[in-house]
Design a protein around this motif. Structure first.
Motif, PDB file in Angstrom:
ATOM      1  N   SER A  86       0.858  -1.179   0.000  1.00 27.64           N
ATOM      2  CA  SER A  86       0.000   0.000   0.000  1.00 27.64           C
ATOM      3  C   SER A  86       0.894   1.228   0.000  1.00 27.64           C
ATOM      4  O   SER A  86       1.965   1.229   0.608  1.00 27.64           O
ATOM      5  CB  SER A  86      -0.900   0.010   1.243  1.00 27.64           C
ATOM      6  N   ASN A  87       0.450   2.277  -0.706  1.00 30.06           N
ATOM      7  CA  ASN A  87       1.205   3.528  -0.723  1.00 30.06           C
ATOM      8  C   ASN A  87       0.658   4.553   0.258  1.00 30.06           C
ATOM      9  O   ASN A  87       1.377   5.442   0.700  1.00 30.06           O
ATOM     10  CB  ASN A  87       1.210   4.125  -2.136  1.00 30.06           C
ATOM     11  N   ASN A  88      -0.613   4.424   0.584  1.00 26.08           N
ATOM     12  CA  ASN A  88      -1.224   5.382   1.513  1.00 26.08           C
ATOM     13  C   ASN A  88      -2.218   4.653   2.414  1.00 26.08           C
ATOM     14  O   ASN A  88      -3.350   4.421   2.034  1.00 26.08           O
ATOM     15  CB  ASN A  88      -1.935   6.500   0.740  1.00 26.08           C
ATOM     16  N   PRO A  89      -1.769   4.228   3.616  1.00 23.85           N
ATOM     17  CA  PRO A  89      -0.438   4.446   4.188  1.00 23.85           C
ATOM     18  C   PRO A  89       0.594   3.514   3.564  1.00 23.85           C
ATOM     19  O   PRO A  89       0.241   2.542   2.899  1.00 23.85           O
ATOM     20  CB  PRO A  89      -0.655   4.104   5.665  1.00 23.85           C
ATOM     21  N   LEU A  90       1.856   3.824   3.799  1.00 20.19           N
ATOM     22  CA  LEU A  90       2.930   3.035   3.226  1.00 20.19           C
ATOM     23  C   LEU A  90       3.112   1.734   4.018  1.00 20.19           C
ATOM     24  O   LEU A  90       3.435   1.749   5.201  1.00 20.19           O
ATOM     25  CB  LEU A  90       4.233   3.843   3.242  1.00 20.19           C
ATOM     26  N   ILE A  91       2.880   0.605   3.343  1.00 24.87           N
ATOM     27  CA  ILE A  91       3.079  -0.712   3.938  1.00 24.87           C
ATOM     28  C   ILE A  91       3.997  -1.505   3.027  1.00 24.87           C
ATOM     29  O   ILE A  91       3.727  -1.648   1.835  1.00 24.87           O
ATOM     30  CB  ILE A  91       1.747  -1.465   4.126  1.00 24.87           C
ATOM     31  N   ILE A  92       5.075  -1.999   3.586  1.00 25.50           N
ATOM     32  CA  ILE A  92       6.079  -2.731   2.821  1.00 25.50           C
ATOM     33  C   ILE A  92       6.228  -4.127   3.420  1.00 25.50           C
ATOM     34  O   ILE A  92       6.267  -4.289   4.639  1.00 25.50           O
ATOM     35  CB  ILE A  92       7.427  -1.990   2.851  1.00 25.50           C
ATOM     36  N   ILE A  93       6.292  -5.136   2.545  1.00 24.78           N
ATOM     37  CA  ILE A  93       6.525  -6.502   3.006  1.00 24.78           C
ATOM     38  C   ILE A  93       7.849  -6.986   2.441  1.00 24.78           C
ATOM     39  O   ILE A  93       8.198  -6.699   1.291  1.00 24.78           O
ATOM     40  CB  ILE A  93       5.378  -7.454   2.609  1.00 24.78           C
ATOM     41  N   ASP A  94       8.600  -7.720   3.261  1.00 22.13           N
ATOM     42  CA  ASP A  94       9.917  -8.182   2.843  1.00 22.13           C
ATOM     43  C   ASP A  94      10.254  -9.466   3.600  1.00 22.13           C
ATOM     44  O   ASP A  94      10.095  -9.521   4.822  1.00 22.13           O
ATOM     45  CB  ASP A  94      10.982  -7.115   3.124  1.00 22.13           C
ATOM     46  N   VAL A  95      10.727 -10.475   2.870  1.00 22.75           N
ATOM     47  CA  VAL A  95      11.021 -11.766   3.491  1.00 22.75           C
ATOM     48  C   VAL A  95      12.452 -11.835   4.013  1.00 22.75           C
ATOM     49  O   VAL A  95      13.046 -12.921   4.094  1.00 22.75           O
ATOM     50  CB  VAL A  95      10.744 -12.934   2.521  1.00 22.75           C
ATOM     51  N   GLN A 147      -7.089  -0.162  18.584  1.00 23.86           N
ATOM     52  CA  GLN A 147      -7.196   0.792  19.685  1.00 23.86           C
ATOM     53  C   GLN A 147      -6.170   1.913  19.559  1.00 23.86           C
ATOM     54  O   GLN A 147      -6.165   2.842  20.358  1.00 23.86           O
ATOM     55  CB  GLN A 147      -6.990   0.062  21.028  1.00 23.86           C
ATOM     56  N   SER A 148      -5.285   1.816  18.571  1.00 21.42           N
ATOM     57  CA  SER A 148      -4.226   2.800  18.401  1.00 21.42           C
ATOM     58  C   SER A 148      -4.556   3.742  17.256  1.00 21.42           C
ATOM     59  O   SER A 148      -5.380   3.426  16.391  1.00 21.42           O
ATOM     60  CB  SER A 148      -2.889   2.103  18.118  1.00 21.42           C
ATOM     61  N   PRO A 149      -3.907   4.907  17.215  1.00 20.69           N
ATOM     62  CA  PRO A 149      -4.121   5.826  16.095  1.00 20.69           C
ATOM     63  C   PRO A 149      -3.693   5.193  14.776  1.00 20.69           C
ATOM     64  O   PRO A 149      -2.770   4.368  14.746  1.00 20.69           O
ATOM     65  CB  PRO A 149      -3.212   7.019  16.455  1.00 20.69           C
ATOM     66  N   SER A 150      -4.360   5.559  13.693  1.00 22.49           N
ATOM     67  CA  SER A 150      -4.003   5.033  12.387  1.00 22.49           C
ATOM     68  C   SER A 150      -2.636   5.541  11.958  1.00 22.49           C
ATOM     69  O   SER A 150      -2.109   6.508  12.511  1.00 22.49           O
ATOM     70  CB  SER A 150      -5.052   5.443  11.346  1.00 22.49           C
ATOM     71  N   LEU A 151      -2.073   4.866  10.951  1.00 30.21           N
ATOM     72  CA  LEU A 151      -0.778   5.297  10.428  1.00 30.21           C
ATOM     73  C   LEU A 151      -0.916   6.662   9.765  1.00 30.21           C
ATOM     74  O   LEU A 151      -1.878   6.923   9.037  1.00 30.21           O
ATOM     75  CB  LEU A 151      -0.266   4.288   9.408  1.00 30.21           C
ATOM     76  N   SER A 152       0.058   7.529   9.977  1.00 34.35           N
ATOM     77  CA  SER A 152       0.047   8.854   9.361  1.00 34.35           C
ATOM     78  C   SER A 152       0.825   8.816   8.048  1.00 34.35           C
ATOM     79  O   SER A 152       1.447   7.806   7.702  1.00 34.35           O
ATOM     80  CB  SER A 152       0.690   9.877  10.305  1.00 34.35           C
ATOM     81  N   ASP A 153       0.812   9.936   7.337  1.00 40.67           N
ATOM     82  CA  ASP A 153       1.548  10.017   6.070  1.00 40.67           C
ATOM     83  C   ASP A 153       3.049   9.913   6.274  1.00 40.67           C
ATOM     84  O   ASP A 153       3.781   9.606   5.323  1.00 40.67           O
ATOM     85  CB  ASP A 153       1.223  11.337   5.365  1.00 40.67           C
ATOM     86  N   ALA A 154       3.504  10.164   7.482  1.00 41.00           N
ATOM     87  CA  ALA A 154       4.941  10.108   7.772  1.00 41.00           C
ATOM     88  C   ALA A 154       5.361   8.773   8.375  1.00 41.00           C
ATOM     89  O   ALA A 154       6.511   8.613   8.785  1.00 41.00           O
ATOM     90  CB  ALA A 154       5.335  11.248   8.703  1.00 41.00           C
ATOM     91  N   ASP A 155       4.426   7.814   8.431  1.00 33.98           N
ATOM     92  CA  ASP A 155       4.717   6.495   8.989  1.00 33.98           C
ATOM     93  C   ASP A 155       4.869   5.452   7.885  1.00 33.98           C
ATOM     94  O   ASP A 155       4.295   5.591   6.798  1.00 33.98           O
ATOM     95  CB  ASP A 155       3.583   6.024   9.912  1.00 33.98           C
ATOM     96  N   ALA A 156       5.607   4.424   8.190  1.00 35.03           N
ATOM     97  CA  ALA A 156       5.679   3.258   7.308  1.00 35.03           C
ATOM     98  C   ALA A 156       5.608   2.004   8.172  1.00 35.03           C
ATOM     99  O   ALA A 156       6.278   1.914   9.204  1.00 35.03           O
ATOM    100  CB  ALA A 156       6.968   3.263   6.500  1.00 35.03           C
TER     101      ALA A 156
END
Length: 438
Positions: free
Chosen positions: A302-311, A404-413
């Motif tokens: 995902s780009n918004n929010p940024l989610i990266i997967i890596d093995v 229960q936590s705040p969502s990821l912001s634009d500055a988070d990955a």
């Protein structure tokens, strides 16, 4: 389902896979070529008519295979690839022209191997390798790309003589089987090369390790930064090869490791040099790299929010992932949140210590018997990192807690890494359930 069921009556792929896991557990590893070679000979699979590229190495095999595959497709060639392990579906291991092979054809391959093997006891990987080779023969492809599962010299894919071999990297992984001597590991990796054929050494730092076994095999070494070179600027990379008399300028950059892309281009160029020497090849090569991505290799889910997967699951791959995270921070990401799960047989201490750009840790248990507990992973974290970490028994518990936590912001990955199991579970959950907090 018991192993006494008659596999020839199976009509679904999940039946074959359940039988295979019971009869030939994926965790039972017996290196050697005799069993698979004998069955391959009986099935007339030993000498494919297609060109063959075999890729070995500690890290970078998957992206190299994908790059070769993409080059073949963009040059309008038919290509088959065999890789392991898979993230979600077994079909990911066997591809035709970049697409997962469908269940019916894989079932036909299972049936053919089962009938041909007779009393020969095959391991899981030997069985599936033969299934892939049978499928590739039916498809009559121009190119076959084989990824080594473990080591190289005694790996099942090495029953096939390749036209060109690639060794992407040399590092420590699978130490129970390959040991911790890098020189011996290099011998195993270089064992996929053939006399009089190129062995592409993708990482220049491994030259001293790989040259002795390369000479012993009688292969022709093609070295990065000697026989082919790359140059990078802000937006593009260029490729020059003295061995192939090929030059490419302004090829598109992506998030995959450049040395693997260059090795793939070199291997493909050796097999199909007549194509690369035509002007039309520049556009095809550009297209091959323009949108290239590999599932689970610094893949942006995902780009918004940024989610990266890596093995990344060994020290070398963790080091590379950490360098990619550093680049994210240079581009404006201020907080990197990690979700990590790993297996017991991995060097978790070294892996987690190397991940210096992670700001917040989330650790999850992986299933027994191979999975490590989050509490055990916690002990692998440096002391300073242990102040900002949460442990979860499952991905579901992580999801519920995160709501229960705040969502990821634009500055988070969010970076999901570690075992193939971790990344596969996350992707499967993402596709089926989604995450309400994202």
């Amino acid at each position: 389902m018991s192993t006494t069921d008659n596999p020839l009556e199976f009509s679904h792929l999940n039946q074959w896979l359940a039988w295979l896991e019971q009869a030939h557990s994926i965790h039972n590893i017996e290196l050697g070529l005799e069993r698979a070679s004998s069955v391959a000979a009986a099935m007339d699979l030993s000498n494919p008519s297609a060109k063959v590229i075999t890729v070995a190495g500690t890290n970078g095999k998957g992206s190299t295979v994908a790059a070769v595959e993409s080059l073949a497709i963009s040059h309008k060639l038919s290509v088959a690839s065999y890789t392991s392990p898979h993230l979600i579906a077994f079909n990911e291991r066997i591809k035709i022209n970049g697409e997962n092979c469908h269940d019916e054809l894989i079932c036909a391959g299972f049936k053919a191997v089962y009938q041909a093997k007779q009393d020969t006891q095959l391991t899981y990987f030997e069985f599936t390798t033969l299934v892939a080779l049978w499928i590739f023969k039916q498809q009559n492809v121009d190119l076959i790309v084989l990824e080594v599962g473990l080591g190289g010299r005694l790996d099942a894919v090495n029953i096939i003589d390749c036209d060109v071999a690639v060794v992407t990297s040399i590092g420590l992984d699978h130490e129970d089987w390959l040991g911790s001597d890098l020189g011996q590991i290099a011998v195993e990796k270089a064992g996929v090369a053939r006399r009089g054929k190129p062995l592409i050494i993708a990482d220049k730092d491994t030259e001293a390790l790989l040259m002795p076994p390369c000479e012993s095999v009688g292969a022709i070494p093609w070295l990065a930064d000697r026989d082919y070179k790359t140059r990078v600027d802000a937006k593009y990379w260029s490729y020059t090869s003295t061995a192939l008399a090929i030059d490419f300028y302004e090829l598109p950059l992506n998030d995959l490791y450049l040395q693997n892309l260059a090795a793939a281009l070199t291997a493909f160029g050796y097999c199909f040099q007549e194509l690369l020497n035509k002007e039309i090849s520049y556009a095809a090569t550009y297209k091959a790299f323009e949108t290239l991505s590999v599932m689970g290799r610094f893949q942006k889910l995902s780009n918004n929010p940024l989610i990266i997967i890596d093995v990344a699951h060994n020290p070398d791959s963790a080091r590379l992932l950490n360098s990619k995270l550093a680049q994210l921070k240079e581009k404006g990401i201020t907080r990197i949140i990690a979700l990590c799960g790993m297996l017991k047989d991995k060097d978790t201490d070294s892996c987690l210590e190397l991940m210096t750009h992670v700001d917040q840790w989330n650790l999850i248990d992986l299933p027994e018997p191979r999975g490590k507990k989050a509490s055990e992973l916690l002990q692998s974290l440096p002391q300073l990192s242990q102040n900002n970490v949460k442990c979860y028994a499952s991905l579901e518990e992580f999801n519920e807690s995160s709501q229960q936590s705040p969502s990821l912001s634009d500055a988070d990955a969010l970076v999901v890494f570690g075992s193939f199991v971790t990344v596969g579970l996350f992707v499967e959950y993402w596709n089926k359930e989604g995450f309400a907090w994202i």
